[in-house]
Design an enzyme around this catalytic site. Structure first.
Site: not given
Length: 379
Positions: A327, A309
């Site tokens: 992430c 992301h």
């Protein structure tokens, strides 16, 4: 009409019985019976008849003039008479917990008529369990996508379920089913699907006995396709996210992954699968002091919590240090560029981490070696 003549003993379940009586036209002395004989499967008076097995009526020493199986409302069940008129079979499934009646007439080779009468009752499940199928019709997915059949209750007889499942494709790819719990069975090939494969799945679950009095509620099918071959490769010490298509690198993005030295926060090793895409996603991890942190272009590849992301707030470390909580952080423009190419079912391969994620976080199909995967079949 005279009373129905049956054999000396009527068998229950799906056994057959000879059922017939001579047809008499007008008054007069009784004729000798026709040599023609009806045989019905299930037998007249049978109980707990399966709903997914065709009803069959045959005649010996004669031909069928007409035959019908009717539901409790009197409507006929669809069926087909064979070209030689010696047999007839239903072409649609029966309903659960219903009484059906036979009627029919045949002409013997001696020219005499014989009639069919009687009834049987289908099984009444203690529970009807529904199954869902993924991918769905007309969906295009990535080369690592597993086929998933999920149930809304635990399955006791897993082998019965698997026997009702069929996968075909236009590339001749072979795969195997594996149970990932008592309510979920997945199918995948040994290696990724070839690009542009067309796949057909049939789950003929209606009428399947799951055990414990539970039966399948409905059939489900799907026709979907595999898209282009796109693989994300992450080697965490490099601080780069690489996108390959058909084996060729098409994009390299600077990234910041999970913290290298913390086994709880590192981006773990493993082969994962893109599960979800959202233009914006709210990230919450109260244990580490943040809730409702909104980030753009979020692509989930594990329900352990890993995403690719945008995180412009971490721009100073993107491309040089691994500082996330697991992430893959990208700059906004790069995250958007990757997001636009990502497809549900794309593989994400991670190496270089100090941690390898256990095979328990969906979709973890490719975390399981092929030899082990095959042992997870029920048949």
């Amino acid at each position: 009409m005279t009373a129905l003549l049956l054999g000396a003993a009527l068998l229950a379940g799906c056994s057959s019985t000879e059922a017939g009586k001579p047809s008499r036209e007008g008054a007069g002395s009784p004729e000798s019976p026709s040599i023609a004989k009806f045989t019905a499967v299930p037998a007249v008076d049978a109980k707990d008849v399966p709903v997914n097995v065709p009803v069959n009526v045959t005649v010996s020493d004669g031909t069928i003039d007409e035959v019908a199986v009717s539901n409790p409302e009197g409507a006929p069940v669809a069926g087909k008479l064979a070209d030689d008129k010696k047999s007839w079979a239903t072409t649609e499934p029966l309903g659960y917990g219903k009484a059906y009646t036979y009627s029919g007439r045949a002409t013997g080779t001696d020219g005499k008529k014989v009639e069919l009468e009687g009834a049987f009752t289908t099984v009444a499940p203690a529970a009807q369990v529904r199954g869902t199928l993924f991918p769905v019709d007309d969906q295009q997915v990535g080369v690592a996508v597993p086929i998933m059949v999920k149930f809304d209750a635990p399955i006791t007889d897993r082998a019965a379920v698997q026997k009702a499942l069929t996968v075909t494709n236009d590339k001749g790819v072979k795969g195997a089913w594996a149970w990932l719990g008592d309510q979920e069975v997945h199918y995948r090939p040994e290696a990724y699907w070839p690009a542009n494969t067309k796949v057909h799945v049939e789950a003929k679950l209606y009428g399947v006995a799951y055990g414990g009095g539970a039966y399948g509620a409905a059939d489900v099918t799907s026709d979907f396709s595999i898209g282009r071959n796109q693989v994300v490769k992450i080697d965490t010490p490099t601080h780069q996210l690489v996108v390959q298509r058909d084996g060729q690198t098409v994009a390299t993005y600077p990234a910041s992954f999970g913290r290298d030295a913390d086994p709880e926060l590192t981006t773990p090793n493993g082969t994962f699968v893109v599960m979800q895409k959202d233009e914006q996603w709210s990230f919450d991890n109260p244990q580490y002091g943040y809730t409702n942190v909104l980030k753009k272009w979020a692509v989930r590849f594990s329900n352990h919590g890993e995403f690719i992301h945008e995180n412009n707030d971490n721009a100073a470390n993107i491309g040089s240090n691994n500082t996330s909580h697991g992430c893959a952080n990208l700059l906004e423009a790069d995250a958007k560029a990757y997001y636009d190419t990502a497809m549900i079912g794309d593989p994400v391969e991670v190496v270089g981490s100090i941690t390898t994620l256990p095979a328990k976080y969906d979709w973890y199909d490719w975390q399981i070696p092929w030899a082990q995967w095959q042992t997870m079949s029920a048949i």
